[in-house]
Design an enzyme around this catalytic site. Structure first.
Site, PDB file in Angstrom:
ATOM      1  N   LYS A  87       0.862  -1.195   0.000  1.00  0.00           N
ATOM      2  CA  LYS A  87       0.000   0.000   0.000  1.00  0.00           C
ATOM      3  C   LYS A  87       0.892   1.237   0.000  1.00  0.00           C
ATOM      4  O   LYS A  87       1.764   1.393   0.875  1.00  0.00           O
ATOM      5  CB  LYS A  87      -0.877  -0.049   1.257  1.00  0.00           C
ATOM      6  CG  LYS A  87      -2.189   0.683   1.125  1.00  0.00           C
ATOM      7  CD  LYS A  87      -3.063   0.374   2.335  1.00  0.00           C
ATOM      8  CE  LYS A  87      -4.368   1.113   2.294  1.00  0.00           C
ATOM      9  NZ  LYS A  87      -5.111   0.978   3.557  1.00  0.00           N
TER      10      LYS A  87
HETATM   11  O1  G3P Z   1      -9.108   1.924   4.132  1.00  0.00           O
HETATM   12  C1  G3P Z   1      -9.008   3.248   4.558  1.00  0.00           C
HETATM   13  C2  G3P Z   1      -9.612   3.408   5.865  1.00  0.00           C
HETATM   14  O2  G3P Z   1      -8.885   2.706   6.833  1.00  0.00           O
HETATM   15  C3  G3P Z   1      -9.896   4.778   6.305  1.00  0.00           C
HETATM   16  O3  G3P Z   1     -11.082   4.673   6.995  1.00  0.00           O
HETATM   17  O4  G3P Z   1     -12.782   5.299   8.580  1.00  0.00           O
HETATM   18  O5  G3P Z   1     -10.378   5.950   8.978  1.00  0.00           O
HETATM   19  O6  G3P Z   1     -11.703   7.062   7.207  1.00  0.00           O
HETATM   20  P1  G3P Z   1     -11.504   5.806   8.001  1.00  0.00           P
END
Ligand code: G3P
Length: 218
Positions: A87
């Site tokens: 990633k």
């Molecule tokens: O895959 C990306 C993710 O981990 C971000 O999610 O909920 O932290 O915006 P969030």
């Protein structure tokens, strides 16, 4: 549509895997820290543990932000297990690293994507997956789903093979909306997958079926 779970929590990964619908896992440094996984050796071991639980792709994020650092770290991660996807953040050196990994046959997930232009660059550089963060756009009163739709249109116009991995999914309706748009993959918390199961009429209907069966068989 592939279902990935967005967590580094082994119990939740196992639960999703046991449901039989899990295609992979995404992690990031924040999710690893949330599980208390710190230090390089522990982090690498945790990726291996995740790979042992699931059959599909497991995204492991580099923390270097320069080309040489990302290449070194990414190659080390990719060598860990055949399921590892490196990633890489959407920054200039990240784009160069995506191309480098593409040429080496190493799978990548371009993360922190918030615009169609960034997604176009990721596809041009040969990313395996592009991760538009729809929930974080919604958080700032911008239509995250519209970004997924714009990327779908652009990729279809040119036949790019990069898979749209709708990320920062917060709830079940995000999953449904991404499926309607045609995202290739969604990654979300276990609750967003579990939510797909639920309908009150299913519960009411099942209760009635079982009660009627009991009446006829007692
Ligand atoms: O895959 C990306 C993710 O981990 C971000 O999610 O909920 O932290 O915006 P969030």
């Amino acid at each position: 549509m592939k279902f990935f779970i967005d967590t580094a929590n082994l119990d939740q990964i196992s639960e999703a895997q046991q449901l039989g619908v899990l295609d992979g896992v995404t992690t990031n440094p924040s999710l690893m820290a949330k599980e208390g996984i710190t230090g390089k050796d522990n982090i690498l071991k945790h990726y291996m543990d995740i790979c042992e639980i699931v059959d599909g792709d497991v995204s492991a994020e580099v923390v270097a932000t320069d080309f040489d650092g990302m290449v070194k770290e990414g190659e080390e991660l990719a060598a860990l297990h055949s399921q590892i996807v490196v990633k890489v953040p959407m920054i200039k050196d990240g784009v160069k690293a995506l191309k480098y990994f593409y040429d080496k046959g190493i799978k990548t997930n371009c993360t922190l994507v918030f615009s169609p232009g960034q997604a176009l660059l990721a596809a041009k550089a040969g990313a395996t997956y592009v991760s538009p963060f729809l929930g974080r756009l919604d958080d700032i009163s911008t239509d995250g789903l519209n970004l997924i739709a714009e990327i779908r249109l652009i990729y279809d116009n040119y036949g790019f093979e990069t898979q749209i991995l709708a990320a920062s999914i917060r709830h079940t309706m995000h999953v449904i909306d991404c499926a309607k748009i045609g995202a290739d993959v969604m990654t979300g918390p276990l609750s967003s997958i579990d939510g797909l199961l639920k309908h009150p009429l299913t519960d009411i209907g099942l209760e009635k079926f079982l009660a009627d069966y009991k009446k006829g068989n007692s």
